[in-house]
Enzyme design. Structure first.
Site, short mmCIF file in Angstrom:
data_model
loop_
_atom_site.label_atom_id
_atom_site.label_comp_id
_atom_site.label_asym_id
_atom_site.label_seq_id
_atom_site.Cartn_x
_atom_site.Cartn_y
_atom_site.Cartn_z
N ARG B 55 0.81 -1.22 0.00
CA ARG B 55 0.00 0.00 0.00
C ARG B 55 0.85 1.28 0.00
O ARG B 55 0.68 2.13 -0.85
CB ARG B 55 -0.84 -0.02 1.28
CG ARG B 55 -2.01 0.82 1.35
CD ARG B 55 -2.79 0.40 2.57
NE ARG B 55 -2.59 -1.03 2.84
CZ ARG B 55 -3.29 -2.00 2.27
NH1 ARG B 55 -4.23 -1.71 1.42
NH2 ARG B 55 -3.05 -3.27 2.56
N THR B 56 1.76 1.38 0.92
CA THR B 56 2.51 2.62 1.06
C THR B 56 3.39 2.86 -0.16
O THR B 56 3.46 3.96 -0.70
CB THR B 56 3.37 2.58 2.35
OG1 THR B 56 2.51 2.30 3.44
CG2 THR B 56 4.06 3.91 2.59
N LYS B 84 23.58 -8.42 0.08
CA LYS B 84 25.01 -8.75 -0.01
C LYS B 84 25.79 -8.20 1.18
O LYS B 84 27.00 -8.25 1.21
CB LYS B 84 25.59 -8.15 -1.30
CG LYS B 84 24.93 -8.66 -2.57
CD LYS B 84 25.45 -7.87 -3.77
CE LYS B 84 24.61 -8.15 -5.02
NZ LYS B 84 24.83 -7.14 -6.06
N ARG B 105 11.19 2.71 3.49
CA ARG B 105 10.66 1.97 4.65
C ARG B 105 11.74 1.00 5.08
O ARG B 105 12.42 0.39 4.24
CB ARG B 105 9.40 1.20 4.28
CG ARG B 105 8.99 0.22 5.38
CD ARG B 105 7.63 -0.36 5.18
NE ARG B 105 6.61 0.65 5.42
CZ ARG B 105 5.30 0.37 5.48
NH1 ARG B 105 4.89 -0.86 5.33
NH2 ARG B 105 4.44 1.33 5.71
N HIS B 133 5.41 6.66 11.24
CA HIS B 133 4.90 6.47 9.89
C HIS B 133 4.17 7.77 9.52
O HIS B 133 2.95 7.82 9.42
CB HIS B 133 3.94 5.27 9.87
CG HIS B 133 3.57 4.80 8.51
ND1 HIS B 133 4.06 5.38 7.36
CD2 HIS B 133 2.76 3.80 8.10
CE1 HIS B 133 3.55 4.74 6.31
NE2 HIS B 133 2.76 3.78 6.73
#
Lengths: 140, 309
Positions: B55-56, B84, B105, B133
């Site tokens: 969604r975000t 890595k 995020r 958020h």
């Protein structure tokens, strides 16, 4: 009464809470200075009942911010020619860098090894510091 | 290197005046989207999602595309060089060469703050662990403004996981700065609102609040009911998650005691904390809340890129 000699040049950290001198010694890495350091514990004090004292000979460059965080009640006496020439009263620094680590396992500092731990004073009255990154409260 | 450009890590980074400006811009975008369709032509957004999110990430990408800009990025850590062993800060330093603005995020708290120290382009926090958020909050504020007609004098109930629910923390932080707010925190004892929110927001702004573990006892007084999911990924212990997962389920039976003009919000994804039967109730606003989120992200991108339309 036990007698400890005066120092000619250096710093005397006075009014350390009794029993806390070893913590201060370790936190400031005083063992790495290479000069004479005397730790006096449980000295009699009219103000505090008992107190600790640290005497550091021939060295004056201490991290006062770190010291202010560790114990803002400490008095820093600068000694020259066996006399106290300056007294510094400490206060809580606005920001401390690389002195304590964030204990929050979810903090980015727990996985990014190149990050320096930084804490910001968010509540001066209660001496509360929070991690710059995750805002977790510093544990003393 | 210290990032001198404006970023958004925490909703606190913006003043109420700035948030209100963003809301005004978003309302203008809603009313005349064509005016903004080329506003970010030639600009590139990097969406760096070290933790999966549909969604975000899509909301950020749709926002940039609707502004006429382009998008690059990755949607999980396994498709980036962190797999890595590259540090987040190195990844950011590299991506900073390819983009004009970054939305990220990361599962670790404070990762965007660390990232911003390694680049000179704006960073938007799209969620950092259970911490903040802020763009969800911006969308929530627009939802409240559009659906209740005001951003003051509201009694807001927050229900569910209030310990790890970052959307809750950011929204409490933002709403706390508006006038006449009352908060009701509804959670099991294990998932209560953290002390740092109580100290830093509720006590700081003198906001009246109460805590309860029963939704039925408070629902009649609420103007807004903000539901959250108990998130499995925030628990170290599977048994604790299983025990608390179904603690609150909002259904029509509970809603019969609520105000007719209550609005029900949820950051989504919903699991089962809101019964599907509630979706058709006119008080359910959690799907339109997603649309509002995109418009606020558009307004935010414009602001951080200093683009005036």
């Amino acid at each position: 009464m036990m007698r400890i000699d005066k120092i000619e040049e250096g710093v005397v950290l006075d009014h350390i809470a009794a029993g806390k001198a070893i913590d201060i010694y370790q936190s400031l890495n005083l063992g790495e200075l290479g000069c004479t350091v005397a730790i006096i514990t449980n000295a009699r004090s009219s103000q505090m009942g008992k107190k600790d004292i640290i005497k550091i000979e021939a060295h004056r460059d201490l991290d006062l911010k770190a010291l202010g965080y560790l114990d803002p009640g400490i008095t820093v006496n600068i000694v020259q020619k066996s006399k106290i020439v300056d007294k510094k009263n400490l206060e809580l620094p606005d920001r401390i860098t690389d002195i304590i680590k964030c204990k929050n396992p979810r903090c980015i500092t727990s996985t990014e090894s190149n990050l320096v731990n930084e804490f910001v004073l968010t509540d001066r009255e209660n001496g509360i510091y929070r991690c710059l990154y995750c805002e977790a409260k510093a544990e003393r | 290197m210290e990032n001198k450009v404006r970023c958004l890590f925490d909703i606190d980074d913006f003043s109420i005046e700035e948030i209100n400006e963003l809301i005004s811009t978003a309302e203008d975008i809603i009313s005349q989207p064509q005016k903004y369709q080329n506003a970010c032509a030639g600009k590139r957004l990097a969406t760096l999602f070290f933790e999966p999110s549909t969604r975000t990430r899509l909301s950020f990408e749709a926002a940039m595309i609707d502004l006429g800009g382009s998008v690059i990025g990755f949607s999980e850590a396994s498709s980036s060089s962190t797999q890595k062993g590259e540090s987040v800060t190195d990844t950011i330093r590299v991506v900073g060469s390819f983009a004009d603005i970054i939305a990220m995020r990361h599962p670790k708290e404070g990762a965007p703050v660390a990232a911003a120290r390694k680049t000179i382009i704006p960073i938007i926090n799209g969620g950092d662990g259970g911490h903040n958020h802020p763009t969800q909050t911006l969308g929530d504020l627009l939802t409240i403004k559009k659906e209740t007609g005001r951003l003051e004098n509201l009694t807001v109930g927050f229900c569910g996981d209030l310990t790890f629910g970052r959307t809750i923390h950011s929204l409490v932080n933002a709403l706390g700065r508006y006038k006449g707010m009352n908060f009701v925190f509804i959670s099991p004892a294990e998932l209560k609102i953290p002390d740092y929110i109580k100290e830093g927001v509720l006590q700081n702004y003198n906001i009246p609040y109460m805590e309860t573990n029963r939704i039925e006892s408070v629902i009649t007084n609420l103007d807004i009911l903000y539901m959250t999911r108990v998130q499995k990924e925030r628990f170290f212990n599977e048994a604790d998650y299983m025990r608390l997962r179904d603690y609150y389920i909002l259904d029509l039976e509970k809603l019969q005691f609520a105000k007719k003009d209550l609005i029900i919000m949820h950051p989504l994804p919903r699991v089962n904390e809101i019964a599907v039967e509630v979706d058709d109730d006119p008080r359910a606003k959690y799907f339109i809340q997603v649309d509002y989120g995109k418009y606020m992200r558009m307004a935010l991108i414009l602001k951080l890129l200093n683009i005036e339309v």
